[in-house]
Design a protein around this motif. Structure first.
Motif, PDB file in Angstrom:
ATOM      1  N   HIS A   1      18.251  -4.657   1.254  1.00  0.00           N
ATOM      2  CA  HIS A   1      19.422  -4.522   0.373  1.00  0.00           C
ATOM      3  C   HIS A   1      19.232  -5.432  -0.841  1.00  0.00           C
ATOM      4  CE1 HIS A   1      21.717  -3.004   4.066  1.00  0.00           C
ATOM      5  NE2 HIS A   1      21.394  -1.988   3.292  1.00  0.00           N
TER       6      HIS A   1
ATOM      7  N   GLU B   1      21.062  -8.985  -1.710  1.00  0.00           N
ATOM      8  CA  GLU B   1      21.031 -10.090  -0.752  1.00  0.00           C
ATOM      9  C   GLU B   1      19.876 -11.040  -1.088  1.00  0.00           C
ATOM     10  OE1 GLU B   1      20.930  -7.804   2.915  1.00  0.00           O
ATOM     11  OE2 GLU B   1      22.832  -6.837   2.415  1.00  0.00           O
TER      12      GLU B   1
ATOM     13  N   ARG C   1      23.016  -2.475  -4.213  1.00  0.00           N
ATOM     14  CA  ARG C   1      22.578  -2.605  -2.815  1.00  0.00           C
ATOM     15  C   ARG C   1      21.432  -1.655  -2.442  1.00  0.00           C
ATOM     16  NH1 ARG C   1      24.964  -3.085   2.655  1.00  0.00           N
ATOM     17  NH2 ARG C   1      24.618  -1.199   3.871  1.00  0.00           N
TER      18      ARG C   1
ATOM     19  N   HIS D   1      18.592  -9.975   6.388  1.00  0.00           N
ATOM     20  CA  HIS D   1      19.693  -9.595   5.503  1.00  0.00           C
ATOM     21  C   HIS D   1      20.574 -10.817   5.234  1.00  0.00           C
ATOM     22  CE1 HIS D   1      19.747  -5.053   5.923  1.00  0.00           C
ATOM     23  NE2 HIS D   1      18.842  -5.387   6.837  1.00  0.00           N
ATOM     24  N   ALA D   2      21.611 -10.583   4.443  1.00  0.00           N
ATOM     25  CA  ALA D   2      22.674 -11.582   4.277  1.00  0.00           C
ATOM     26  C   ALA D   2      23.943 -10.790   4.013  1.00  0.00           C
ATOM     27  CB  ALA D   2      22.386 -12.478   3.083  1.00  0.00           C
TER      28      ALA D   2
END
Ligand code: ARG
Ligand code: ZN
Length: 417
Positions: free
Chosen positions: A177, A180, A235, A305-306
């Motif tokens: 994404h 992130e 994203r 991810h974040a």
């Protein structure tokens, strides 16, 4: 002589054409009732909210904490509606543009274009860094081209390990994404941790002697570039959809596992668009082909991810438990206890569907479906205060603690394969 510095900081993130977020807000709401849920869903229809957590309004339910970003033009109406309907809310970012600028708070480092581990590096800087790692540490690092992105950028895996033999291996990707940013920062940090630890740290030396790490520092390169040049909040990837003016497929919904089912959308304008077909996207295809061609050796899959501070494992597409769910839970627990030993950062863990939300077509479920028993998704810092805009001053601590968790998993994998 303040002027040159101002110029630098203004050009550091993106060029003049870039989308600005002055007056935009990020709101956190505590949903209590079904009425609250209905209200947010209808606001999403009217105002096209950008959900930060969970990733779409289709996932929201009573008793949930929900974060979303709203356009400056809609703030007054939206805040009024929330008050009128007694939805408890907090403003996380009063001015999103200010938050974007505050993220780059290592201004000393920002003056130079050079690669640094504790700042956010743009794509060109990351590519140069990767070549340099391979040439300076040719005994440990090799670059493997796995194919191009939609816009034609080469995707390069860093193979880090001492032996040339196909021993047990771990595949890790960052930046599926685009927004992130802490995720690619971690992959770079971790590669350095490995190469610099090799000569001075027994544990790393043992890992690199017996294990191979395949590290993809940015999976969604086109999206990442776009967050630097056009829209910090992007994203998905950047491929255009058919019969729609919208761009981008959510690459973590595009893998060939229960494709386009729960927690995905077939509507190209949403943030969770699953794409034209399973693995229709260049980026997903390239990763899947690489993993398949090393399936005999890859024992663990890790996707970074974040944000949310979680370690997740299969399944995502169903609430059923994976056959080795208990073992995956124990590994996660051990990894978290290592991670939090450093700064007491609180993490939670569990099967993805019940711990965060169900998704289909996700990379961790796909890897698992191919027989990779140890499959994890990390959601790094924070829990929403800065969200995708984690300040650079937190890169170091975030990467140091996450390194402990990954090393724990690597040791586990090594002693169980
Ligand atoms: N935040 C990520 C996403 O929306 C991961 C969610 C959990 N899903 C998973 N398969 N681990 O894609
Ligand atoms: Zn993500």
């Amino acid at each position: 002589m303040g002027l040159p510095w101002i110029c630098f900081s203004a050009f550091a993130v993106c060029l003049a054409s870039c989308l600005k977020f002055h007056g935009h807000k990020v709101i956190q709401v505590q949903l209590e009732t079904e009425e609250h849920v209905k209200l947010i869903k209808s606001m999403d229809k009217t105002f096209n909210l950008d959900f930060w957590r969970p990733d779409s309004s289709s996932r929201i339910a009573p008793k949930m904490t929900v974060d979303f970003h709203i356009h400056a033009n809609h703030t007054e109406t939206i805040l009024h509606l929330l008050k009128q309907n007694t939805v408890h809310y907090e403003v996380l970012f009063h001015d999103l543009q200010a938050g974007i600028e505050a993220q780059l708070d290592n201004s000393r480092l920002r003056k130079s274009q050079k690669h640094k581990y504790n700042k956010y590096n743009d794509w060109d800087t990351i590519t140069d860094w990767a070549s340099k790692m391979a040439s300076e540490h040719s005994d440990l690092v090799r670059l493997i081209d796995i194919g191009n992105t939609y816009e034609g950028r080469p995707m390069t895996v860093l193979r880090v390990g001492q032996s040339n033999a196909e021993g047990p291996a771990i595949f890790m990707d960052c930046g599926i994404h685009a927004r992130e940013w802490i995720s690619p920062a971690f992959c770079q940090w971790f590669v350095r941790e490995l190469v610099s630890g090799y000569s001075k740290n027994e544990e790393i030396k043992k890992l690199l002697t017996n294990l191979t790490f395949y590290i993809l520092p940015v999976l969604n390169i086109d999206g990442y570039v776009y967050t630097w040049t056009e829209d910090r909040m992007w994203r998905k990837n950047r491929s255009p959809a058919e019969d729609s003016d919208c761009f981008g497929t959510d690459l973590n919904r595009n893998f060939n596992v229960s494709w386009c089912d729960i927690g995905s959308s077939d509507e190209p304008c949403t943030e969770i668009y699953c794409g034209k077909s399973a693995q229709s996207e260049e980026e997903t295809k390239n990763v899947a082909n690489f993993i398949l061609s090393h399936l005999k050796s890859i024992k663990a899959y890790i996707s970074i991810h974040a944000f949310s501070q979680m370690i997740l494992y299969p399944y995502s597409y169903t609430y059923e438990l994976a056959p080795n769910s208990k073992e995956l839970g124990e590994i996660s627990k051990g990894a978290i206890s290592e991670l939090s030993s450093l700064y007491k950062t609180k993490y939670v863990y569990g099967p993805s569907a019940s711990t965060i939300y169900p998704t289909s077509g996700s990379s961790d479920d796909w890897a698992y479906s191919q027989g990779i028993q140890y499959s994890f998704t990390f959601e790094l810092r924070d829990t929403g205060k800065r969200g995708f805009l984690l300040p650079e001053s937190q890169i170091r601590a975030t990467c140091k603690e996450t390194t402990l968790a990954i090393k724990y998993i690597a040791n586990y994998v090594l002693s169980h394969s």
